[in-house]
Structure formats: structure tokens, C-alpha cells
Scaffold this motif. Structure first.
Motif, PDB file in Angstrom:
ATOM      1  N   CYS A  42       0.755  -1.213   0.042  1.00 54.40           N
ATOM      2  CA  CYS A  42       0.155   0.087   0.072  1.00 54.40           C
ATOM      3  C   CYS A  42       0.774   1.140  -0.052  1.00 54.40           C
ATOM      4  N   ALA A  86       3.353   2.725  -1.432  1.00 58.35           N
ATOM      5  CA  ALA A  86       3.379   3.181  -2.503  1.00 58.35           C
ATOM      6  C   ALA A  86       2.618   4.572  -3.035  1.00 58.35           C
ATOM      7  N   CYS A  87       1.309   4.420  -2.618  1.00 59.93           N
ATOM      8  CA  CYS A  87       0.399   5.273  -2.715  1.00 59.93           C
ATOM      9  C   CYS A  87      -0.146   5.840  -1.546  1.00 59.93           C
ATOM     10  N   VAL A 141      -0.355   9.728  -2.776  1.00 64.47           N
ATOM     11  CA  VAL A 141      -1.171   9.644  -3.950  1.00 64.47           C
ATOM     12  C   VAL A 141      -2.582   9.514  -3.738  1.00 64.47           C
ATOM     13  N   LYS A 161     -10.383  10.206 -11.315  1.00 60.78           N
ATOM     14  CA  LYS A 161     -10.747   8.761 -11.991  1.00 60.78           C
ATOM     15  C   LYS A 161      -9.458   7.973 -12.211  1.00 60.78           C
ATOM     16  N   PRO A 179      -5.022  -0.018  -7.864  1.00 60.55           N
ATOM     17  CA  PRO A 179      -5.023  -1.331  -8.502  1.00 60.55           C
ATOM     18  C   PRO A 179      -5.727  -2.495  -7.642  1.00 60.55           C
ATOM     19  N   ALA A 180      -5.915  -3.643  -8.438  1.00 60.64           N
ATOM     20  CA  ALA A 180      -6.689  -4.711  -7.493  1.00 60.64           C
ATOM     21  C   ALA A 180      -5.570  -5.480  -6.740  1.00 60.64           C
ATOM     22  N   PHE A 181      -5.930  -6.146  -5.683  1.00 64.71           N
ATOM     23  CA  PHE A 181      -4.966  -7.021  -4.889  1.00 64.71           C
ATOM     24  C   PHE A 181      -5.659  -8.062  -4.420  1.00 64.71           C
TER      25      PHE A 181
END
Lengths: 201, 440
Positions: free
Chosen positions: B60, B62-63, B71, B114, B118-120
Motif C-alpha cells: 500500500c 507506494a500510494c 497519491v 478517476k 490497482p486490484a489486490f
């Protein structure tokens, strides 16, 4: 008092001598006529440039030498498109692979780790966090997405297009995809012979 | 005539040790007080925050940051804003949730332009609970309040200002001693006078020594020659240093520490100085290269701050970088207002000498440290080598050219080694001493 005067002179003299050495200033130059360049030097400050700055960004819409126009936008759609259709123009030769490995050691390994598992030295020291492993299922990276991310950057990762050439980015892509295969316990691909020169220079 | 770089005095070392022990002792006390274990989070009572931290840092972070917007949004307090089931579904596949028309999901998707998370799919429900448990831990209290005051005081005591204070005290003590001595001397003299003790025997008036010296012509001649020779030697040495900037250590607009970056964090030299691989110049990195890492690193860690430069000092230097690039850490975006950083150039060859970095770094595979010295230990960058012509020539005479793995030079290597009858060619034998190689 007179016998001390010589001592005082010596002290003063040595003080003057040492005070000439100011390490925050460059030393004297003798007739520096040919020392100073007449032409505009890299990083120089000259009034004819915008903001007086020699170091400028390339003119918009111009393409640097060795690069090709890259049409995929820096957006989620551009990423998806590049991920789906962009392919590596360089053949998977041993030379390209080795060059990619060299670039990887300089630019990537410090965060992504030597094996690409996202456990580089900076991550271990908890300086930079959240570096994903290349075999992350959610991301499912492809050649196109690897190049796109290095070209534009993504999330907290910046663009590396200023530090490497186009050819080096593609060589690096080969190496990254190999690391991904190895992380997924796949066999490394066979090297191919270089057919003439690579497409991209 | 060699310049000696500043070395801290023993006194300073002692103070440093003292202050370290002092602070360590304080830390130990504080740690003892804080021993209470992680809190149990109400929303996810059985979850393991330690496991959550590991997952958070690898997937997580990273953002997301726990207590600050990055982010994505700050995650602390997420279990109050959303229910647990929603968090689990969103984390595993946010796209699905948005497409299903969930109002909260669509709202946050719109808010972040928008940009979908990403999916995990690899995360189980328990994993998500662990992560929530980790981010819901109360923000650790900054240990600054008490420690900082003490540290500040110690730093003031151990740093530049206090050395002056101590020197001042020492000077005062010596002055007092001097006064006392003079007074004692005076009193004793008075005693002596009172008791009619003869203090000094009256000397016979002899020739002053300099008159005797001046009368001895041979001695005068020899000493004049010696003095002239010494002056010539010193003067020659001094004049040879003209135009040589060894040890030059200018103050830079941003205090960039090579010791922290290249030393402690082992970042490759060529990561920042990438043009050294393929151009004449080694290149000062443009600020986007700094931002590759400093987008995420807005402040240095507690351990990075030291006695000489505090954490606040370093944080302020990072802020200077943000000002120059126009990066707003709160909104995590560039404002577009930039200003150049005017770095001061240290290594500068005269215009009439040509030097190419790529030739040495890429073809010659010469370590950066060979010429630039122990850069990874330099808090402030300085010129290590003299960069004189003699220095260049000397290295060309001593260094062997790397002949293996270089098909480009194969033939000339072979011919030249035959000509000179050696296995290994030095750079000089390859023509590295010819004037036109560097001066044209």
C-alpha cells in the motif's frame, strides 16, 4: 617589550599567510585568459537564455536524438493501452540482456531489489516503502507497461527517461521481464541471435 | 604548503561522546516509560497489526501513508468512514465496486481524478483486517517535545557555540593565572629589595650578539644563502599552487550530503550523475532526479540528524528542494512555480584542457573515487585531487588499459603490445601523453 616584537611579527606573518587559504573560495589564477571559456558552457548563466539559464528543457514537441515519438499518454488509459499493445523492439540477445542488467544495478536495484521482489536496500532501511514485487498479480506487468512506467513514471516512482536512452530503457525492459519470469519460477527465455542491428538506436 | 582540511579537535570529540551518552541515557528512560504494547483496535479486534504493517509497507505504501495524504488518501480513520466489508471489497478489486455503482466508491473515484486503485486479489479478508488494524493504530507521539529541548541544549553545548564558550573560560583562567603570577613576582621583588638581596648580577657590558654576527662575514654570507634558498623553495611551492583548487569546498545553495546519499544509503553515483556514462560532463542531476525519491521522502529520519546538523536542518534543506521544483507536499502536486538552484561548480578544468567522463567511466571502467576521493564520506563535497597536468600524466603512466572485452580496440592493442613487447599497455603507451589528446 622589544624582544617580543619579533615574535609578534612572526605571528602576524603566519596569520596573513594562512588567512589567504579560504577553502570556500577558489585559489588565485595567473592570467586566466585561456582558463575561462568564450563559448556558452554547460549549466552556465547567460543573459541571452530564458531566465539566464543555459540548462533548459527541450523545445516542446521536439524529439531528442535516439528517441522515437511516444504516443501513449501519461494517464490511466495510456497505461492500459501501452500495457496491452506495446512490444519490445529489441531482440532478446545476450548483449541486450547484459546491458539491461547493468542499468538495473544502477537505477532500479536500490528500491526494487536485486531479484525484483521489491526489497531493495532503501526499502530495507524503510526510506522508501510500497515497492511492489514484479510478480504482483494485481499489476500483471507486461513489456509495454514496464516501458511506459519508466518513461512517464507512476505514483511515487518518477520518470527515468532523462537518465537513460531509449535503447537502454528497452534493454532494461528485457531484464525486468526476465526477473519477473524467475520470480514466477519460470525458465529464463532462450537468447536469440542479433539479426543485423537493433531497430531502435 | 599542502592545505590540511579541518579536523575536529579532541575537545569536540569528547563533547560529542558526552552528549551521545547523555541523550542515550534519556532515551532509555523514555523507552522504559512507553512499554505498553500495541492497542487493540475496536473495528478489527482479532487482527494482527504487525502483520498488517508488513503488508502495508510492501503493497500500500507506494500510494498511501497512514497519517498523511499521498497519491491516495490517508488511511488512518478509514474504519470510521467506511464499514469493514466495503474496505475488503474495495481493496481486493476496486474497479468491480465502482462498476457496481456503489455511491461511496464512485465518489472517491471522482475525487481522485478517476485514478483507480490497482486490484489486490492476493489479499484475503484477514489480510485486509490486519492492514486496517495497522493503519488505525494511534499516531505515535513525536518524541520531540522533551528530547528536542535537551538535544537542542546539548547540541548548543556540543556544537560550535559552546566550544567558544569553553575557550573563553579557558582564556579567562589563563588571564587570571597571569595576573596572579605578576602580583606574586612583584611582592617577591619588594621583599628582596627590602632585605637587600641582589637579584641580578650586574653583567659586564659585552658586544651584542648581532654586532658579532655582522662582523663575521662568512657567517653572514652562509646565512644569506640559506635564507634565500628557503625563500625560493617556499615561494616556488606557493606559486605552483596558483590555479590549483585542491580542497576547494564552496557553500552550496542546498546542503546536499553525499555521505547520506552515496554512503549510508548506497545509491549508485551514476544514478544521479547519469551523463557521466556517456558524455563529456558528469552532469549535475536535474531536480526531477532528486524528486524520484524525495516525492516520498519529505523529512529525514530521527537517526539521520546528528550533532553537527540537526534533523530540522536537513528537513529544511529538503524544503528548499520543494521550493525550487514547486512541489506542494500537501496536495502532492507541482504548482508550476519553479526556480533554478545555482549550484557552485567545484571541479573545473581550464578551457584549454579537454577531459571526457564517458571515456574514463564507461570505456576505462575507472571508479569515480579514483579521482574524486572518498565522496561517500563527504558531508560537504570538496575537490579531492589537484587536477593538475602532472596529476593526469602520472595516472596515465601507471594505469593499464583494459584490453579484454573491448573488440573496438582489439587490433590496436595487439599491434601496440607487440611493438612495446608487453602484455599490458598503460594509457601512456596508447598515446595518453600526446599533447593533442587533451589540448587542441
Amino acid at each position: 617589550m622589544k624582544r617580543y616584537s619579533s615574535l609578534i611579527y612572526v605571528l602576524m606573518f603566519s596569520f596573513i599567510l594562512t588567512s589567504c587559504f579560504d577553502k570556500s573560495k577558489p585559489n588565485f589564477q595567473y592570467f586566466p585568459d585561456m582558463y575561462e571559456p568564450i563559448s556558452y558552457e554547460t549549466y552556465g548563466e547567460y543573459s541571452i537564455f530564458q531566465d539566464g539559464q543555459q540548462a533548459l528543457e527541450p523545445v516542446a514537441e521536439s524529439i531528442s536524438r535516439g528517441w522515437l515519438p511516444y504516443d501513449y499518454e501519461d494517464s490511466a488509459e495510456g497505461y492500459d493501452l501501452a500495457k496491452a499493445e506495446l512490444k519490445n523492439p529489441l531482440p532478446y540477445t545476450e548483449e541486450n540482456y547484459n546491458k539491461g542488467e547493468e542499468m538495473y544495478a544502477i537505477y532500479c536495484a536500490t528500491c526494487h531489489g536485486d531479484k525484483g521482489n521489491g526489497k531493495g536496500y532503501l526499502v530495507e532501511r524503510e526510506k522508501i516503502l510500497g515497492v511492489p514485487s514484479y510478480d504482483d498479480v494485481g499489476r500483471a506487468i507486461t513489456e509495454g507497461s514496464v516501458y511506459h512506467v519508466m518513461y512517464h513514471g507512476i505514483n511515487t516512482m518518477g520518470s527515468y527517461a532523462s537518465q537513460m536512452s531509449n535503447e537502454e530503457l528497452w534493454q532494461l525492459t528485457h531484464y525486468v521481464m526476465t526477473l519477473k519470469d524467475l520470480l514466477e519460477d519460470k525458465e529464463q527465455k532462450e537468447f536469440v541471435e542479433d539479426v543485423e542491428n537493433p531497430v531502435v538506436r | 604548503m599542502k592545505k590540511v582540511l579541518f579536523r575536529p579537535s579532541k575537545l569536540k570529540n569528547f563533547l560529542l561522546l558526552f552528549s551521545i551518552f547523555f541523550v542515550l541515557g534519556l532515551n532509555a528512560q523514555e523507552e522504559a516509560a512507553e512499554e505498553s504494547g500495541p492497542k487493540v483496535i475496536e473495528a478489527v479486534p482479532d487482527a494482527d497489526p504487525a502483520k498488517g504493517k508488513e503488508l502495508f509497507n510492501s503493497l500500500c505504501a507506494a500510494c498511501h501513508k497512514p497519517y498523511k495524504k499521498a497519491v491516495g488518501p490517508a488511511l488512518h480513520g478509514v474504519s470510521e468512514r467506511r464499514d469493514l466489508d466495503w474496505i475488503q471489497r474495495w481493496t481486493v478489486n476496486s474497479r468491480e465496486l465502482i462498476d457496481s455503482g456503489d455511491s461511496q466508491a464512485v465518489a472517491i473515484y471522482e475525487e481522485y481524478n478517476k485514478q483507480a486503485m490497482p486490484a489486490f486479489p492476493q489479499l484475503s479478508k484477514e489480510d485486509v483486517n490486519d492492514i486496517v488494524a495497522y493503519v488505525e493504530q494511534p499516531k505515535p507521539e513525536p518524541k520531540t517535545s522533551k528530547k528536542d529541548d535537551v538535544e537542542g541544549a546539548v547540541a548548543a553545548g556540543g556544537g560550535g557555540a559552546s566550544t567558544e564558550v569553553i575557550l573563553g573560560i579557558l582564556a579567562f583562567v589563563f588571564l587570571m593565572l597571569l595576573v596572579v603570577l605578576v602580583l606574586v613576582n612583584k611582592t617577591l621583588r619588594r621583599f628582596a629589595e627590602a632585605n637587600n638581596v641582589e637579584l641580578y648580577k650586574k653583567k659586564e657590558k659585552s658586544k651584542p650578539i648581532w654586532v658579532a654576527f655582522a662582523e663575521n662575514q662568512f657567517l653572514v654570507l652562509v646565512s644569506v644563502v640559506v635564507v634565500l634558498l628557503m625563500l625560493a623553495y617556499g615561494g616556488y611551492g606557493y606559486l605552483m599552487l596558483v590555479g590549483v583548487d585542491q580542497g576547494y569546498e564552496p557553500v552550496q545553495p542546498i546542503h546536499y550530503s553525499h555521505k547520506i546519499h552515496a554512503g549510508e544509503n548506497e545509491i549508485e553515483c551514476k544514478y544521479c550523475h547519469s551523463s557521466a556514462r556517456k558524455s563529456k560532463h558528469s552532469g549535475i542531476p536535474s531536480l526531477n532526479v532528486c524528486m524520484n525519491c524525495h516525492k516520498q521522502i519529505a523529512e529525514v529520519s530521527e537517526e539521520t540528524g546528528n550533532e553537527e546538523y540537526s534533523k530540522e536542518f536537513y528537513d529544511n534543506e529538503i524544503q528548499k528542494l520543494y521550493d525550487a521544483t514547486g512541489w506542494d507536499p500537501d496536495s502532492q502536486s507541482y504548482t508550476g512555480e519553479t526556480k533554478p538552484v545555482k549550484w557552485v561548480r567545484i571541479h573545473n578544468l581550464p578551457d584549454f584542457a579537454y577531459f571526457n567522463h564517458a571515456q574514463h567511466v564507461t570505456v576505462g571502467q575507472i571508479e569515480c573515487q579514483t579521482c574524486h576521493g572518498p565522496v561517500e564520506e563527504m558531508e560537504v563535497m570538496y575537490q579531492h585531487s589537484s587536477l593538475t597536468m602532472g596529476w593526469c600524466i602520472n595516472c596515465h603512466r601507471e594505469t593499464n588499459v583494459r584490453m579484454d572485452d573491448n573488440p573496438y580496440y582489439e587490433k590496436i592493442h595487439e599491434e601496440l603490445s607487440k611493438k612495446y613487447g608487453v602484455d599490458q599497455l598503460t594509457a601512456a603507451e596508447m598515446g595518453g601523453l600526446e599533447c593533442g589528446k587533451c589540448h587542441y
